[in-house]
Design an enzyme around this catalytic site. Structure first.
Site, PDB file in Angstrom:
ATOM      1  N   PHE A 185     -15.926   4.375   6.437  1.00 33.08           N
ATOM      2  CA  PHE A 185     -14.500   4.675   6.296  1.00 33.08           C
ATOM      3  C   PHE A 185     -14.028   4.634   4.842  1.00 33.08           C
ATOM      4  O   PHE A 185     -12.866   4.928   4.559  1.00 33.08           O
ATOM      5  CB  PHE A 185     -13.658   3.710   7.143  1.00 33.08           C
ATOM      6  CG  PHE A 185     -13.836   2.252   6.785  1.00 33.08           C
ATOM      7  CD1 PHE A 185     -13.188   1.686   5.696  1.00 33.08           C
ATOM      8  CD2 PHE A 185     -14.663   1.436   7.556  1.00 33.08           C
ATOM      9  CE1 PHE A 185     -13.350   0.350   5.366  1.00 33.08           C
ATOM     10  CE2 PHE A 185     -14.832   0.097   7.230  1.00 33.08           C
ATOM     11  CZ  PHE A 185     -14.181  -0.450   6.137  1.00 33.08           C
TER      12      PHE A 185
ATOM     13  N   LYS B  14       0.827  -1.206   0.000  1.00 33.47           N
ATOM     14  CA  LYS B  14       0.000   0.000   0.000  1.00 33.47           C
ATOM     15  C   LYS B  14       0.866   1.264   0.000  1.00 33.47           C
ATOM     16  O   LYS B  14       2.064   1.203   0.320  1.00 33.47           O
ATOM     17  CB  LYS B  14      -0.933  -0.043   1.217  1.00 33.47           C
ATOM     18  CG  LYS B  14      -1.941  -1.196   1.140  1.00 33.47           C
ATOM     19  CD  LYS B  14      -2.962  -1.143   2.269  1.00 33.47           C
ATOM     20  CE  LYS B  14      -4.020  -2.225   2.097  1.00 33.47           C
ATOM     21  NZ  LYS B  14      -5.122  -2.106   3.086  1.00 33.47           N
TER      22      LYS B  14
ATOM     23  N   ARG C 148      -1.723 -15.163   3.002  1.00 34.92           N
ATOM     24  CA  ARG C 148      -2.773 -14.583   3.858  1.00 34.92           C
ATOM     25  C   ARG C 148      -2.425 -14.768   5.340  1.00 34.92           C
ATOM     26  O   ARG C 148      -2.621 -13.866   6.151  1.00 34.92           O
ATOM     27  CB  ARG C 148      -4.103 -15.255   3.511  1.00 34.92           C
ATOM     28  CG  ARG C 148      -5.311 -14.623   4.114  1.00 34.92           C
ATOM     29  CD  ARG C 148      -5.649 -13.291   3.490  1.00 34.92           C
ATOM     30  NE  ARG C 148      -6.827 -12.721   4.127  1.00 34.92           N
ATOM     31  CZ  ARG C 148      -7.278 -11.497   3.963  1.00 34.92           C
ATOM     32  NH1 ARG C 148      -6.643 -10.669   3.144  1.00 34.92           N
ATOM     33  NH2 ARG C 148      -8.334 -11.076   4.573  1.00 34.92           N
TER      34      ARG C 148
ATOM     35  N   ASN D  59      -2.605  -0.609   6.981  1.00 37.07           N
ATOM     36  CA  ASN D  59      -2.148  -1.936   7.394  1.00 37.07           C
ATOM     37  C   ASN D  59      -1.196  -2.591   6.379  1.00 37.07           C
ATOM     38  O   ASN D  59      -1.178  -3.798   6.205  1.00 37.07           O
ATOM     39  CB  ASN D  59      -3.345  -2.823   7.719  1.00 37.07           C
ATOM     40  CG  ASN D  59      -4.290  -2.970   6.548  1.00 37.07           C
ATOM     41  OD1 ASN D  59      -4.001  -2.479   5.451  1.00 37.07           O
ATOM     42  ND2 ASN D  59      -5.394  -3.656   6.745  1.00 37.07           N
TER      43      ASN D  59
ATOM     44  N   ARG E  17       1.564  -7.585   9.214  1.00 36.64           N
ATOM     45  CA  ARG E  17       0.839  -6.476   9.843  1.00 36.64           C
ATOM     46  C   ARG E  17       1.182  -6.373  11.327  1.00 36.64           C
ATOM     47  O   ARG E  17       1.281  -5.273  11.879  1.00 36.64           O
ATOM     48  CB  ARG E  17      -0.663  -6.661   9.636  1.00 36.64           C
ATOM     49  CG  ARG E  17      -1.104  -6.358   8.194  1.00 36.64           C
ATOM     50  CD  ARG E  17      -2.564  -6.719   7.987  1.00 36.64           C
ATOM     51  NE  ARG E  17      -3.060  -6.302   6.677  1.00 36.64           N
ATOM     52  CZ  ARG E  17      -4.201  -6.741   6.138  1.00 36.64           C
ATOM     53  NH1 ARG E  17      -4.936  -7.639   6.797  1.00 36.64           N
ATOM     54  NH2 ARG E  17      -4.595  -6.304   4.971  1.00 36.64           N
TER      55      ARG E  17
ATOM     56  N   THR F 151      -6.689  -7.924   9.921  1.00 36.37           N
ATOM     57  CA  THR F 151      -6.835  -6.636   9.239  1.00 36.37           C
ATOM     58  C   THR F 151      -6.306  -5.483  10.094  1.00 36.37           C
ATOM     59  O   THR F 151      -5.602  -4.601   9.587  1.00 36.37           O
ATOM     60  CB  THR F 151      -8.323  -6.403   8.885  1.00 36.37           C
ATOM     61  OG1 THR F 151      -8.762  -7.484   8.054  1.00 36.37           O
ATOM     62  CG2 THR F 151      -8.511  -5.085   8.154  1.00 36.37           C
TER      63      THR F 151
HETATM   64  P1  IDP Z   1      -8.255  -7.312   4.517  1.00 39.03           P
HETATM   65  O1  IDP Z   1      -7.345  -6.275   3.886  1.00 39.03           O
HETATM   66  O2  IDP Z   1      -7.659  -7.876   5.782  1.00 39.03           O
HETATM   67  O3  IDP Z   1      -8.686  -8.400   3.545  1.00 39.03           O
HETATM   68  P2  IDP Z   1     -10.909  -6.132   4.241  1.00 39.03           P
HETATM   69  O4  IDP Z   1     -12.039  -6.333   5.201  1.00 39.03           O
HETATM   70  O5  IDP Z   1     -11.010  -6.774   2.899  1.00 39.03           O
HETATM   71  O6  IDP Z   1      -9.565  -6.567   5.008  1.00 39.03           O
HETATM   72  O7  IDP Z   1     -10.726  -4.568   4.084  1.00 39.03           O
HETATM   73  C1  IDP Z   1      -9.928  -4.025   3.059  1.00 39.03           C
HETATM   74  C2  IDP Z   1      -9.157  -2.838   3.617  1.00 39.03           C
HETATM   75  O8  IDP Z   1     -10.069  -1.820   4.048  1.00 39.03           O
HETATM   76  C3  IDP Z   1      -8.338  -3.164   4.858  1.00 39.03           C
HETATM   77  O9  IDP Z   1      -7.092  -3.744   4.547  1.00 39.03           O
HETATM   78  C4  IDP Z   1      -8.190  -1.792   5.492  1.00 39.03           C
HETATM   79  O10 IDP Z   1      -7.191  -1.020   4.835  1.00 39.03           O
HETATM   80  C5  IDP Z   1      -9.550  -1.188   5.219  1.00 39.03           C
HETATM   81  N1  IDP Z   1     -10.487  -1.431   6.335  1.00 39.03           N
HETATM   82  C6  IDP Z   1     -11.207  -2.563   6.578  1.00 39.03           C
HETATM   83  N2  IDP Z   1     -11.949  -2.447   7.679  1.00 39.03           N
HETATM   84  C7  IDP Z   1     -11.695  -1.193   8.161  1.00 39.03           C
HETATM   85  C8  IDP Z   1     -12.180  -0.448   9.309  1.00 39.03           C
HETATM   86  O11 IDP Z   1     -13.002  -0.918  10.107  1.00 39.03           O
HETATM   87  N3  IDP Z   1     -11.687   0.821   9.458  1.00 39.03           N
HETATM   88  C9  IDP Z   1     -10.810   1.372   8.588  1.00 39.03           C
HETATM   89  N4  IDP Z   1     -10.330   0.720   7.505  1.00 39.03           N
HETATM   90  C10 IDP Z   1     -10.760  -0.546   7.297  1.00 39.03           C
HETATM   91 MG    MG Z   2      -9.928  -8.256   1.922  1.00 37.10          MG
END
Ligand code: IDP
Ligand code: MG
Length: 154
Positions: free
Chosen positions: A58, A10, A86, A113, A103, A92
């Site tokens: 968000f 990122k 993964r 992250n 992470r 996350t």
């Molecule tokens: P992942 O990256 O672990 O697969 P996802 O739920 O697919 O998680 O979410 C994609 C991205 O969106 C996350 O990596 C993070 O950058 C952001 N994100 C997810 N949930 C939140 C949240 O509750 N607050 C802020 N950002 C979030």
């Molecule tokens: Mg995801």
């Protein structure tokens, strides 16, 4: 089974000077790098990539963060590569991610992250097709392959 998975470093990872360190983790694990490029992501492609999140409060901050600087898109290959990558990624939210995960080691945030990694073999195929074309891939035979896997695992 040999799989391919998508890793996106990122924008904050590039800004923080962590790109090499994170790439190194996957190299040292024994995964094979088969495609890599830099790109500036757009709100349009992010609305596909993060379609499951577009209605979340968000989301505007996520787009701002993901477009703030270039990303590094990469494809890694190996036995069970999707699950392996993964699990190396961790939860996350970086504050909750296990300490040995990427992470867990490098971030303190739920949004900032460090990396995106595909969450299933099906999504890996879809995501790789979103960001790479066939000519982006550079398949290669490693002379060390026998040191990475036993033949009966392939
Ligand atoms: P992942 O990256 O672990 O697969 P996802 O739920 O697919 O998680 O979410 C994609 C991205 O969106 C996350 O990596 C993070 O950058 C952001 N994100 C997810 N949930 C939140 C949240 O509750 N607050 C802020 N950002 C979030
Ligand atoms: Mg995801």
């Amino acid at each position: 089974m040999i799989e391919r998975t998508l890793v996106i470093l990122k924008p904050a990872t590039l800004v923080r000077g962590l790109a090499g360190e994170v790439i190194s983790k996957f190299e040292k694990k024994g995964l094979k790098l088969v495609a890599m490029k830099m790109a500036r992501l757009t709100p349009e492609i992010l609305s596909q990539h993060y379609a499951h999140l577009v209605d979340r409060p968000f989301y505007p901050l996520l787009v701002e963060s993901m477009t703030a600087a270039p990303v590094i898109l990469s494809c890694w290959e190996g036995v069970d590569a999707v699950t392996v990558v993964r699990e190396m990624t961790g939860a996350t939210n970086g504050r909750k991610a296990a300490p040995g995960t990427i992470r867990g080691m490098y971030c303190m945030s739920g949004q900032e992250n460090i990396i995106h990694t595909s969450d299933s073999p099906e999504n890996a195929v879809i995501e790789l097709d979103r960001f790479f074309v066939v000519s982006d891939y550079c398949p290669w035979d490693s002379p060390l392959a026998r040191s990475i896997n036993s033949p009966d695992e392939l």
